[in-house]
Design an enzyme around this catalytic site. Sequence first.
Site, PDB file in Angstrom:
ATOM      1  N   LYS A   1      84.498-155.884  37.605  1.00  0.00           N
ATOM      2  CA  LYS A   1      83.789-154.591  37.535  1.00  0.00           C
ATOM      3  C   LYS A   1      83.597-154.134  36.091  1.00  0.00           C
ATOM      4  O   LYS A   1      82.564-153.566  35.749  1.00  0.00           O
ATOM      5  CB  LYS A   1      84.504-153.537  38.374  1.00  0.00           C
ATOM      6  CG  LYS A   1      85.571-152.742  37.675  1.00  0.00           C
ATOM      7  CD  LYS A   1      86.053-151.572  38.520  1.00  0.00           C
ATOM      8  CE  LYS A   1      87.342-150.966  37.965  1.00  0.00           C
ATOM      9  NZ  LYS A   1      87.223-150.353  36.647  1.00  0.00           N
TER      10      LYS A   1
ATOM     11  N   CYS B   1      89.698-155.379  37.956  1.00  0.00           N
ATOM     12  CA  CYS B   1      89.225-154.959  36.623  1.00  0.00           C
ATOM     13  C   CYS B   1      88.148-155.843  36.029  1.00  0.00           C
ATOM     14  O   CYS B   1      87.059-155.355  35.724  1.00  0.00           O
ATOM     15  CB  CYS B   1      90.416-154.883  35.674  1.00  0.00           C
ATOM     16  SG  CYS B   1      91.506-153.522  36.076  1.00  0.00           S
TER      17      CYS B   1
ATOM     18  N   ARG C   1      91.461-157.387  45.580  1.00  0.00           N
ATOM     19  CA  ARG C   1      90.124-156.955  45.152  1.00  0.00           C
ATOM     20  C   ARG C   1      89.441-158.070  44.353  1.00  0.00           C
ATOM     21  O   ARG C   1      89.996-158.583  43.396  1.00  0.00           O
ATOM     22  CB  ARG C   1      90.221-155.666  44.324  1.00  0.00           C
ATOM     23  CG  ARG C   1      90.575-154.461  45.189  1.00  0.00           C
ATOM     24  CD  ARG C   1      90.726-153.187  44.382  1.00  0.00           C
ATOM     25  NE  ARG C   1      91.988-153.128  43.660  1.00  0.00           N
ATOM     26  CZ  ARG C   1      92.419-152.046  42.996  1.00  0.00           C
ATOM     27  NH1 ARG C   1      91.681-150.961  42.960  1.00  0.00           N
ATOM     28  NH2 ARG C   1      93.579-152.054  42.370  1.00  0.00           N
TER      29      ARG C   1
ATOM     30  N   GLY D   1      90.035-172.809  36.074  1.00  0.00           N
ATOM     31  CA  GLY D   1      90.352-172.613  37.491  1.00  0.00           C
ATOM     32  C   GLY D   1      89.115-172.271  38.287  1.00  0.00           C
ATOM     33  O   GLY D   1      87.993-172.595  37.881  1.00  0.00           O
TER      34      GLY D   1
ATOM     35  N   GLY E   1      89.130-162.843  39.223  1.00  0.00           N
ATOM     36  CA  GLY E   1      88.838-161.787  40.199  1.00  0.00           C
ATOM     37  C   GLY E   1      89.627-160.556  39.804  1.00  0.00           C
ATOM     38  O   GLY E   1      89.845-160.304  38.626  1.00  0.00           O
TER      39      GLY E   1
ATOM     40  N   ASP F   1      97.953-137.130  44.267  1.00  0.00           N
ATOM     41  CA  ASP F   1      96.948-138.016  44.868  1.00  0.00           C
ATOM     42  C   ASP F   1      96.309-137.279  46.041  1.00  0.00           C
ATOM     43  O   ASP F   1      96.957-136.455  46.689  1.00  0.00           O
ATOM     44  CB  ASP F   1      97.600-139.319  45.354  1.00  0.00           C
ATOM     45  CG  ASP F   1      96.593-140.477  45.406  1.00  0.00           C
ATOM     46  OD1 ASP F   1      96.688-141.383  44.557  1.00  0.00           O
ATOM     47  OD2 ASP F   1      95.711-140.457  46.299  1.00  0.00           O
TER      48      ASP F   1
ATOM     49  N   PHE G   1      94.598-167.269  28.354  1.00  0.00           N
ATOM     50  CA  PHE G   1      93.286-167.186  29.020  1.00  0.00           C
ATOM     51  C   PHE G   1      92.441-168.437  28.776  1.00  0.00           C
ATOM     52  O   PHE G   1      91.230-168.370  28.733  1.00  0.00           O
ATOM     53  CB  PHE G   1      92.539-165.901  28.604  1.00  0.00           C
ATOM     54  CG  PHE G   1      93.114-164.697  29.293  1.00  0.00           C
ATOM     55  CD1 PHE G   1      92.493-164.154  30.391  1.00  0.00           C
ATOM     56  CD2 PHE G   1      94.312-164.150  28.870  1.00  0.00           C
ATOM     57  CE1 PHE G   1      93.050-163.080  31.060  1.00  0.00           C
ATOM     58  CE2 PHE G   1      94.879-163.076  29.532  1.00  0.00           C
ATOM     59  CZ  PHE G   1      94.245-162.543  30.629  1.00  0.00           C
TER      60      PHE G   1
HETATM   61  N1  LIG Z   1      94.713-152.094  38.352  1.00  0.00           N
HETATM   62  C1  LIG Z   1      94.734-152.522  37.108  1.00  0.00           C
HETATM   63  O1  LIG Z   1      95.237-153.600  36.806  1.00  0.00           O
HETATM   64  C2  LIG Z   1      94.134-151.678  36.018  1.00  0.00           C
HETATM   65  C3  LIG Z   1      94.459-151.947  34.693  1.00  0.00           C
HETATM   66  C4  LIG Z   1      93.901-151.167  33.684  1.00  0.00           C
HETATM   67  C5  LIG Z   1      93.026-150.138  34.010  1.00  0.00           C
HETATM   68  N2  LIG Z   1      92.719-149.906  35.319  1.00  0.00           N
HETATM   69  C6  LIG Z   1      91.818-148.788  35.620  1.00  0.00           C
HETATM   70  O2  LIG Z   1      92.623-147.699  36.068  1.00  0.00           O
HETATM   71  C7  LIG Z   1      91.913-146.957  37.076  1.00  0.00           C
HETATM   72  C8  LIG Z   1      92.743-146.901  38.346  1.00  0.00           C
HETATM   73  O3  LIG Z   1      92.875-148.218  38.836  1.00  0.00           O
HETATM   74  P1  LIG Z   1      93.934-148.561  39.987  1.00  0.00           P
HETATM   75  O4  LIG Z   1      93.888-150.033  40.159  1.00  0.00           O
HETATM   76  O5  LIG Z   1      95.215-147.889  39.702  1.00  0.00           O
HETATM   77  O6  LIG Z   1      93.209-147.832  41.231  1.00  0.00           O
HETATM   78  P2  LIG Z   1      93.801-147.592  42.690  1.00  0.00           P
HETATM   79  O7  LIG Z   1      92.647-147.653  43.597  1.00  0.00           O
HETATM   80  O8  LIG Z   1      94.975-148.474  42.920  1.00  0.00           O
HETATM   81  O9  LIG Z   1      94.347-146.096  42.623  1.00  0.00           O
HETATM   82  C9  LIG Z   1      93.530-144.969  42.493  1.00  0.00           C
HETATM   83  C10 LIG Z   1      94.226-143.805  43.164  1.00  0.00           C
HETATM   84  O10 LIG Z   1      93.505-142.609  42.871  1.00  0.00           O
HETATM   85  C11 LIG Z   1      93.533-141.792  44.036  1.00  0.00           C
HETATM   86  N3  LIG Z   1      92.448-140.799  43.936  1.00  0.00           N
HETATM   87  C12 LIG Z   1      91.129-140.982  44.128  1.00  0.00           C
HETATM   88  N4  LIG Z   1      90.466-139.820  43.902  1.00  0.00           N
HETATM   89  C13 LIG Z   1      91.391-138.896  43.573  1.00  0.00           C
HETATM   90  C14 LIG Z   1      91.337-137.529  43.209  1.00  0.00           C
HETATM   91  N5  LIG Z   1      90.184-136.876  43.150  1.00  0.00           N
HETATM   92  N6  LIG Z   1      92.497-136.890  42.934  1.00  0.00           N
HETATM   93  C15 LIG Z   1      93.667-137.546  42.995  1.00  0.00           C
HETATM   94  N7  LIG Z   1      93.788-138.850  43.320  1.00  0.00           N
HETATM   95  C16 LIG Z   1      92.665-139.513  43.601  1.00  0.00           C
HETATM   96  C17 LIG Z   1      93.395-142.771  45.177  1.00  0.00           C
HETATM   97  O11 LIG Z   1      93.821-142.214  46.398  1.00  0.00           O
HETATM   98  C18 LIG Z   1      94.305-143.914  44.683  1.00  0.00           C
HETATM   99  O12 LIG Z   1      95.642-143.730  45.105  1.00  0.00           O
HETATM  100  C19 LIG Z   1      90.573-147.661  37.250  1.00  0.00           C
HETATM  101  O13 LIG Z   1      89.625-147.033  36.424  1.00  0.00           O
HETATM  102  C20 LIG Z   1      90.847-149.057  36.743  1.00  0.00           C
HETATM  103  O14 LIG Z   1      89.688-149.691  36.260  1.00  0.00           O
HETATM  104  C21 LIG Z   1      93.262-150.629  36.325  1.00  0.00           C
END
Ligand SMILES: NC(=O)c1ccc[n+]([C@@H]2O[C@H](COP(=O)([O-])OP(=O)(O)OC[C@H]3O[C@@H](n4cnc5c(N)ncnc54)[C@H](O)[C@@H]3O)[C@@H](O)[C@H]2O)c1
Length: 463
Positions: free
Chosen positions: A263, A260, A327, A253, A257, A36, A249
């Site tokens: 966006k 995911c 978020r 409610g 939000g 990270d 689903f």
């Molecule tokens: N959160 C969910 O429930 C979920 C579920 C399915 C898919 N997703 C997708 O997965 C992806 C990640 O989501 P998330 O919620 O885990 O995001 P998040 O913001 O929790 O984590 C992203 C991480 O990436 C790191 N990062 C950013 N740029 C970087 C780089 N260049 N090199 C290394 N690390 C870097 C950030 O510091 C952060 O720790 C998104 O595209 C999201 O849409 C999320």
Amino acid sequence: MTATEREPIAVIGTGYVGLVTAAGFAELGNEVWCIDIDEAKIDGLSEGRIPIWEPGLEDLVLKHRDRLHFSTDVADALEHARLLFVAVGTPPTYSGDADLTAVMSVVASMPASDRHALVMKSTVPAGTGDTIKRLFREQGKEDFKYVSCPEFLKEGSAIADFLHPDRVVIGDDDDWAGDAVQALYAPLGAPILRMDIRSAEMVKLASNAFLATKISFINEIANVCEETGADVTEVARGMGLDERIGPKFLQAGIGFGGSCFPKDVTALKQLAGNSGYHFQLLNAVIEVNELQKRRVIAKLHKHLGTLVGKEIALLGLAFKPNTDDMREASSLVLSARLSSEGATVRAYDPVAEEEARKLIPNVEFAPSALDAVDGADAVVLVTEWREFADLDLAEVAERMRGSLLIDGRNFYDPEAVRDSGLTYEGIGRSTEDKTVAPAAIIDTDDKVVSAITSDAGIHTRGR
Ligand SMILES: NC(=O)c1ccc[n+]([C@@H]2O[C@H](COP(=O)([O-])OP(=O)(O)OC[C@H]3O[C@@H](n4cnc5c(N)ncnc54)[C@H](O)[C@@H]3O)[C@@H](O)[C@H]2O)c1
């Protein structure tokens, strides 16, 4: 395959998806290099501090401390692993398109190699894989492989979702990298779907858009129920038993939000728009959701008149239970609207307070639900945390100045709330104080006959 035979992998981006993926593969026996750019996060993880609240995640990370390696240097990933899972954020831009800055910065940091593959977990627009492969070709890195492996985990049950997925989708060019990703997931015993990269990317966007559509649909049904005197919880129960529809689903409610749905739905709408297609349905899904978050205000007006000087308690702030993720939480819109209407807002959330403090100004945070409701004119249940089921509603009624409870998630039994001396207002449920007989389901031969309650009594209708 035994644990010792499993290949080391890397995960780039250790947020919700990255850390769960890393811990999940460690549980399967893989050594995982976690990268990270956030130094504080990596330092904390190296010392066993988990930056997010996700049930079971801390235990799993600590259990596999020896297999999980944390670093800010992508060279560590390249040295130890050939499969580099990308799980960096793809937040929305002002235009609604997915912001691929973090993804592209990871892509740019890859060297020419015939031994490595990027495995995209981040949610990206259909066509991103082709763009990245074209970039690799232009930079003389054409042997660097690319796989799309979208993530479907749900915050709040992310570990279970990783270990027991409904399906694993792999989009690839029929090469060693796709085979290697398939082998990694094979022990989970889930259906594995191999397909082309664009289709895999689209599966993710379409799945989230469909789920969001289901939520906005039932929310609109709820709004019609309020006009017609029906109860949306009964309607949803009656609909959900149709196996073509299913019960999930269909909980009405105050809107969806999270990081995911909002966006991804907007990104799909934009993706369609950028390609010249007007995705009408998604426009409605988004608009319904925005309006739904604001319906609470109308309900408050109905009971309290002006909100100037009123004290409103919010129970729950996270976008859903079992996560501290704020978020796009409905509470953000709600608290902002309440403040601008001149109300005082006091809130309690079991785990999201720290995150909420960063995002919500003008809100007083209470140390417990009962403290939040003290002296309130109205209470709004925003997030259906399990602990709110055990709330002593009689004590709530005693502590409040007013008596209105708005149940934004149809979490409570309206009768129980009314018996405690409170005024109940749900979403799509009758506000009248009447005892509604439960809908019955009668199996006759191979026909299902549902009994639908209404004010007039019980009507049975064959299917
Ligand atoms: N959160 C969910 O429930 C979920 C579920 C399915 C898919 N997703 C997708 O997965 C992806 C990640 O989501 P998330 O919620 O885990 O995001 P998040 O913001 O929790 O984590 C992203 C991480 O990436 C790191 N990062 C950013 N740029 C970087 C780089 N260049 N090199 C290394 N690390 C870097 C950030 O510091 C952060 O720790 C998104 O595209 C999201 O849409 C999320």
